[in-house]
Design a protein around this motif. Sequence first.
Motif, PDB file in Angstrom:
ATOM      1  N   GLN A 563       0.680  -1.128   0.028  1.00 42.00           N
ATOM      2  CA  GLN A 563       0.097  -0.108   0.002  1.00 42.00           C
ATOM      3  C   GLN A 563       0.785   1.409   0.102  1.00 42.00           C
ATOM      4  OE1 GLN A 563      -3.116  -1.144  -0.789  1.00 42.00           O
ATOM      5  NE2 GLN A 563      -4.192  -0.700   0.653  1.00 42.00           N
ATOM      6  N   ILE A 564       1.710   1.275   0.762  1.00 43.35           N
ATOM      7  CA  ILE A 564       2.949   2.500   1.012  1.00 43.35           C
ATOM      8  C   ILE A 564       3.527   2.487  -0.328  1.00 43.35           C
ATOM      9  CG2 ILE A 564       4.555   3.629   2.252  1.00 43.35           C
ATOM     10  CD1 ILE A 564       3.578   2.313   4.717  1.00 43.35           C
ATOM     11  N   CYS A 565       4.018   1.687  -1.168  1.00 43.54           N
ATOM     12  CA  CYS A 565       4.515   1.660  -2.256  1.00 43.54           C
ATOM     13  C   CYS A 565       3.634   2.267  -3.333  1.00 43.54           C
ATOM     14  CB  CYS A 565       5.200   0.565  -2.857  1.00 43.54           C
ATOM     15  SG  CYS A 565       6.797   0.093  -1.647  1.00 43.54           S
ATOM     16  N   SER A 566       2.448   2.064  -3.249  1.00 42.88           N
ATOM     17  CA  SER A 566       1.526   2.540  -4.271  1.00 42.88           C
ATOM     18  C   SER A 566       1.651   4.145  -3.937  1.00 42.88           C
ATOM     19  CB  SER A 566       0.116   1.959  -4.020  1.00 42.88           C
ATOM     20  OG  SER A 566       0.014   0.455  -4.200  1.00 42.88           O
ATOM     21  N   GLY A 567       1.541   4.546  -2.629  1.00 37.61           N
ATOM     22  CA  GLY A 567       1.406   6.013  -2.520  1.00 37.61           C
ATOM     23  C   GLY A 567       2.645   6.651  -2.964  1.00 37.61           C
ATOM     24  N   LEU A 568       3.664   6.134  -3.131  1.00 37.84           N
ATOM     25  CA  LEU A 568       4.970   6.589  -3.495  1.00 37.84           C
ATOM     26  C   LEU A 568       4.941   6.907  -5.199  1.00 37.84           C
ATOM     27  CD1 LEU A 568       7.694   4.161  -1.911  1.00 37.84           C
ATOM     28  CD2 LEU A 568       6.944   6.568  -1.165  1.00 37.84           C
ATOM     29  N   LEU A 569       3.921   6.625  -5.871  1.00 33.43           N
ATOM     30  CA  LEU A 569       3.627   6.835  -6.959  1.00 33.43           C
ATOM     31  C   LEU A 569       2.823   8.296  -7.429  1.00 33.43           C
ATOM     32  CD1 LEU A 569       2.565   3.102  -8.585  1.00 33.43           C
ATOM     33  CD2 LEU A 569       4.801   4.500  -8.924  1.00 33.43           C
ATOM     34  N   GLY A 570       2.649   8.947  -6.192  1.00 30.20           N
ATOM     35  CA  GLY A 570       1.778  10.335  -6.065  1.00 30.20           C
ATOM     36  C   GLY A 570       1.843  10.691  -4.933  1.00 30.20           C
ATOM     37  N   ARG A 571       1.013  11.279  -4.298  1.00 30.09           N
ATOM     38  CA  ARG A 571       0.777  11.895  -3.071  1.00 30.09           C
ATOM     39  C   ARG A 571       0.343  10.822  -2.116  1.00 30.09           C
ATOM     40  NH1 ARG A 571       0.616  17.588  -3.048  1.00 30.09           N
ATOM     41  NH2 ARG A 571       1.033  17.321  -0.479  1.00 30.09           N
ATOM     42  N   LEU A 572       1.148  10.603  -1.055  1.00 33.97           N
ATOM     43  CA  LEU A 572       0.917   9.527   0.009  1.00 33.97           C
ATOM     44  C   LEU A 572      -0.101   9.928   1.000  1.00 33.97           C
ATOM     45  CD1 LEU A 572       1.622   6.885   1.216  1.00 33.97           C
ATOM     46  CD2 LEU A 572       3.280   7.889   2.371  1.00 33.97           C
ATOM     47  N   CYS A 573      -1.261   9.325   0.845  1.00 33.60           N
ATOM     48  CA  CYS A 573      -2.553   9.425   1.920  1.00 33.60           C
ATOM     49  C   CYS A 573      -2.807   8.376   2.590  1.00 33.60           C
ATOM     50  CB  CYS A 573      -3.485  10.062   1.042  1.00 33.60           C
ATOM     51  SG  CYS A 573      -4.858  10.525   1.957  1.00 33.60           S
ATOM     52  N   PHE A 574      -2.390   8.378   3.785  1.00 35.99           N
ATOM     53  CA  PHE A 574      -2.869   7.269   4.824  1.00 35.99           C
ATOM     54  C   PHE A 574      -4.423   7.494   5.076  1.00 35.99           C
ATOM     55  CE2 PHE A 574       1.841   7.432   5.895  1.00 35.99           C
ATOM     56  CZ  PHE A 574       1.964   5.972   5.546  1.00 35.99           C
ATOM     57  N   SER A 575      -4.916   6.238   5.412  1.00 31.22           N
ATOM     58  CA  SER A 575      -6.113   6.174   6.051  1.00 31.22           C
ATOM     59  C   SER A 575      -6.145   4.698   6.922  1.00 31.22           C
ATOM     60  CB  SER A 575      -7.490   6.180   4.911  1.00 31.22           C
ATOM     61  OG  SER A 575      -8.676   6.197   5.508  1.00 31.22           O
ATOM     62  N   GLY A 576      -7.253   4.475   7.579  1.00 33.38           N
ATOM     63  CA  GLY A 576      -7.531   3.445   8.010  1.00 33.38           C
ATOM     64  C   GLY A 576      -7.521   3.483   9.853  1.00 33.38           C
TER      65      GLY A 576
END
Length: 694
Positions: A563-576
């Motif tokens: 999931q975090i590596c996916s966020g590295l493809l743009g603006r990292l937005c956590f949730s959960g």
Amino acid sequence: MREILNRYTLGGLTAVYRREEDIVELLLVPAGSEGGIARADCAAEPLIQAKLTEDDAPAFFSGGRTMRNSPTVKAMRYAGQTAQKSADKTVVVTKLTDPRGLAYTHTLTLYAGNPAAEVVTSVENTGSEAHTLEMLSSFTLGSLSPFSEGLAPESLKIHRLRSTWSAEGRLVTEAAEDLQLEPSWKCYSANSVRFGSVGSFPVRGFVPFCAVEDTAHGVTWAAATTQGSSWQMELYRQDFGLSLSGGLADREFGTWCKTLAPGARFTAPKAVLTAVCGGADTAAQVLAENTRRAIEPLLPASEKTLPVLFNEFCSTWGKPTEETVLRHVRALKGKNLGFYVIDAGWYDDDAFEAAAKLGRWELSRRAFPHGLKYVVDAIHNAGMKAGIWFEFEMAGRDEPDCFTKTDWLLTRDGRPITAGDRRFWDMRKPKVQEYLAHRVIDFLRDNDIDYMKVDYNETIGLGCDGAESLGEGLYEQILASQQFFARIRRELPDLVLELCASGGHRLCHSFLELACMASFSDAHECDEIPIIAANMHRMILPRQSQIWAVAKAGQPLQKLYYQICSGLLGRLCFSGEPDALSAAQWTVMDEGTAFYGKAASIIDHGVSQRFGSRIVSYRAPRGWQAVVRRGETQTLVVVHTFGAAPEAVTLPVGGKIAAQFMRYGLTVTHLDGQLTVHGFTDFDAAAFILENEG
């Protein structure tokens, strides 16, 4: 006889104007390649395509398929060309006239530093009688490929981006012949592929983008329409030359007509064009980069470093409360996050999918007994900026005072346009604008809000009343909405604005130029997130592409890396569930946030290249992908595996590894310009930053 009228070069792009009698044709080519222009064995493509209702339809089996090359175009006469040049840009203005009193203006702007051109087309009625347009192009390019002669079979590829909810930006590449875009034996039939989107979701079915690649000469032409309403593009071929045009969806495709009274003027929406040495990925990123010119002057200071976000939507699914916000904030304090965003539901007590309490925008006192400012202060005290969600262009069924206020609502055939539980404010009405200024802008100011996520969860469809045609009514409505966005920016210049439309349905240039960032998709916790996030590199600037990384209690660490590596493809937005994560999960989260901080400058400024398998199913992907984004001094590499994953992935990337983010059990070797990661299993991920060689 076709002759060169003028040539202009700036920013790596050359515009060549050719004239044949009264027809002026625009060729765009990479700078330095104009000597290779060979094609003169096809009809010259006029700078402007238009159709008046009073004129006959075009021939060659065109009816219902295309409105191009009508007698309206044949009536245009060349009236001159001027150019203004500076170090930063060159503006070329070409004038055409019609004996009936219509004056056409085609304005091309070349910019230094980026090989993209902007084109604006306008028409003024200088005569004494009204005329009604039923088609007007924003741009048109012809004689493709200009570097070939004759049929040039199997040399042209057409690239388009398909898009649907939670599966945005899928690249589809087809041979021109597979689209039946080759001439008949007699060059008679007008072969056309007209495509686009109808309604107020401009990115639905297709992204407003098309590219034509000349594989024999290694050159690609690409174009993007920019408006947020119905649009079309059209690939057209009757003889040896292929043409590409686009703009507002015409009368046949999008019910658009526009009447010009004497003295009236209409300007079609801007288009962005390029021609590059390379393929569709290179051309698409040039077009996306063109939005930076509008975005950067508007960015608040907080956006300069691309801070990480936390949005609570995947925690409460539309039922935020004071208690959930404060619980999250306690867990997130000191975690190097820039924003905490309260998503949908702060005004309602039902989960988002069941809620329709839109329009009054009054805080739920049951959910927030101490008021919104109370939790905003807590967010600020924890070192984060506070954000909130709005969907201000809508009126919901559960707010009857808004839902039944018919004189403020959009209508079609005199009836309020209703889609499920939503109706649409008529943004053209000053009273609506003032009402929303109070309900939205004053609310943000009074509660010290730093960030607003603007959602838009339905489409108007065919169009609305209030103009000469349904399509023109829709165009006016979207322009009025964008004027309200601009008002927000003027009155609250430090506000960070996020664009959303059920995820990615509004990722078009005119909206992106108003926002700091945009939701890339409504894919929240899905395996396809990195696939869609990689697609975004062809559509928008990665600095604007906000990507979900949802962390839940009990989630395997491998999934969290994914999931975090996916966020590295743009603006990292956590949730959960930040308050329920284990110490091991928080270690991964902290490592990921720190790595993102190191990668932020590459995410912001770089050129991306995708490697890997062709992904057929997004819902059950197989194989792997890697996005290599090369910045000025460093390169970011983000690798994901899917089902049936390879054990190792090798990429042609040189340079010393400066940072890495990968789970225990993966190993990396880096020799002779080849980066290899070993130990992958299904749905795995790793990321690296490398120092560029030289």
